[in-house]
Scaffold this motif. Structure first.
Motif, mmCIF file in Angstrom:
data_model
loop_
_atom_site.group_PDB
_atom_site.id
_atom_site.type_symbol
_atom_site.label_atom_id
_atom_site.label_comp_id
_atom_site.label_asym_id
_atom_site.label_seq_id
_atom_site.Cartn_x
_atom_site.Cartn_y
_atom_site.Cartn_z
ATOM 1 N N LEU A 109 0.836 -1.194 0.000
ATOM 2 C CA LEU A 109 0.000 0.000 0.000
ATOM 3 C C LEU A 109 0.875 1.249 0.000
ATOM 4 N N PHE A 110 0.577 2.179 -0.917
ATOM 5 C CA PHE A 110 1.137 3.528 -0.884
ATOM 6 C C PHE A 110 0.014 4.457 -0.480
ATOM 7 N N LEU A 111 0.261 5.267 0.537
ATOM 8 C CA LEU A 111 -0.779 6.122 1.101
ATOM 9 C C LEU A 111 -0.214 7.517 1.263
ATOM 10 N N GLY A 112 -0.672 8.466 0.427
ATOM 11 C CA GLY A 112 -0.165 9.824 0.568
ATOM 12 C C GLY A 112 -0.266 10.611 -0.719
ATOM 13 N N ARG A 113 0.341 11.794 -0.711
ATOM 14 C CA ARG A 113 0.308 12.665 -1.876
ATOM 15 C C ARG A 113 1.050 12.036 -3.044
ATOM 16 N N LEU A 114 0.529 12.259 -4.226
ATOM 17 C CA LEU A 114 1.177 11.752 -5.433
ATOM 18 C C LEU A 114 2.084 12.842 -5.989
ATOM 19 N N ASP A 115 3.278 12.951 -5.379
ATOM 20 C CA ASP A 115 4.260 13.915 -5.858
ATOM 21 C C ASP A 115 5.658 13.335 -5.665
#
Length: 383
Positions: free
Chosen positions: A208-214
């Motif tokens: 899981l990746f959880l956070g802003r897409l930058d």
């Protein structure tokens, strides 16, 4: 808890242009202040209002979002919006979150002019010696003129903010982020539901990746990292969040790609309970809130050293660490977390840390800071 002899008025100024971790953190403080008896007004650009609405929150629609470009133009526009907020709310005290050190020059100018005691909370500050572009001489003068109490969410962020704003060492205090312990849930059912949503087999490993897409969060690595993770485990990476790279990632991850984009999730708890490992390939972090949330769910974490910078030398004992620019090494770290024997000790240590960083205790520490500002304000008394 903060109790006042009359309902003191708190104005919260949001200088960011989108709703993220800094804004969610700020709402937690604002709601705690309201519960303590304060009258709270939130001032923000219209784009931030949807997740802020409800719970009896008073909202002002004002163009406070910092505009990249000429600092003088951005500062003037933001200062005008902040003055309008001050006129409308007539606050006794203000709360100013800093998603980035140079996003609030105009707000600081207006607050300094008004002499309003202000709690400034810094969430992120860049590495390196180059001063962020919006911090010109006028912004630094406004910061120095404010009647402010300065707080950061981590020690490294505090030290960098002091350097960028020319504040004396030790001027910025640290209050670590805190999380609520999750409610019990049926883990088997949650795992099955997540895999059904991702359209993969029930036994498929899910990172899981959880956070802003930058780029600061390392989101640009996700398409290739997902391929590397799939080659090692047959798994996929579920990605929850929005940001500047969202469209680029959608083009890079068409149907059938091992990176699955889920968009923004109002409640990440089902994802944390249903995944096998959290991926934190960040290049820069303030306080590792996603790590703490994963730890509270007993979810192992594979992270870059930068992602857990705030945890200092304890980081290797709490997560599998890897260079985020070495996609093979990061994929190996993710795969290693699928082995309970290898990850178990770190998971237990991380859970103990998350349990000790309690969200209610965090809010109380911020309320104590607000109380101190009220006590220091001429003509105001907090009881």
């Amino acid at each position: 808890m903060l109790r006042t002899s009359r309902a003191r008025r708190l104005l919260v100024l949001f200088p960011g242009g989108r709703f993220g971790g800094a804004e969610a953190h700020t709402l937690r403080i604002a709601d705690a202040a309201a519960a303590s008896g304060m009258g709270v007004t939130l001032a923000a650009a219209a784009a931030l209002h949807p997740p802020m609405a409800g719970r009896g929150r008073a909202l002002l629609d004002l163009p406070l979002a910092w505009r990249r470009g000429l600092p003088e133009t951005a500062r003037r526009a933001q200062a005008d919006a902040a003055r309008a907020a001050l006129a409308a709310a007539s606050p006794d005290i203000a709360l100013l979150p800093l998603p980035w050190p140079d996003q609030a020059g105009g707000a600081m100018e207006a607050l300094a002019e008004a002499g309003i005691p202000t709690l400034v909370v810094s969430h992120l500050a860049p590495h390196g010696d180059e001063t962020p572009g919006g911090l010109d001489g006028e912004a630094l003068a406004a910061a120095a003129a404010m009647r402010a109490d300065w707080v950061a969410v981590s020690g490294p962020t505090a030290a960098r903010l002091e350097r960028f704003l020319d504040l004396p060492p030790g001027r910025v205090a640290t209050i670590p982020n805190g999380v609520d312990q999750p409610a019990p849930r049926d883990r088997a059912a949650t795992r099955a539901a997540l895999r059904a949503r991702l359209r993969v087999r029930p036994d498929t490993p899910v990172a899981l990746f959880l956070g802003r897409l930058d780029a600061a969060k390392g989101a640009d690595h996700l398409p290739e990292l997902a391929h590397a993770f799939a080659r090692r485990t047959g798994g996929v990476i579920a990605c929850a969040g929005t940001g500047s790279l969202e469209e680029e990632l959608r083009r890079a991850a068409p149907a059938g790609h091992p990176l699955r984009l889920l968009g923004r999730e109002a409640d990440p708890a089902p994802l944390l309970a249903g995944a096998d490992v959290l991926a934190l390939p960040s290049r820069l972090e303030g306080a590792p809130l996603a790590f703490l949330e994963a730890a509270s769910h007993l979810l192992p974490v594979a992270a870059s050293p930068a992602a857990l910078e705030a945890l200092g030398e304890a980081a290797p004992e709490l997560a599998a660490l890897a260079d985020p620019d070495d996609l093979g090494a990061m994929a190996d770290a993710l795969a290693s977390c699928l082995d309970p024997a290898a990850a178990g000790t770190r998971v237990e240590a991380a859970w103990r840390l998350a349990a000790s960083w309690d969200a209610a205790a965090m809010a109380d520490r911020y309320l104590a800071r607000l109380r101190g500002l009220l006590l220091s304000a001429p003509g105001l008394r907090a009881s």
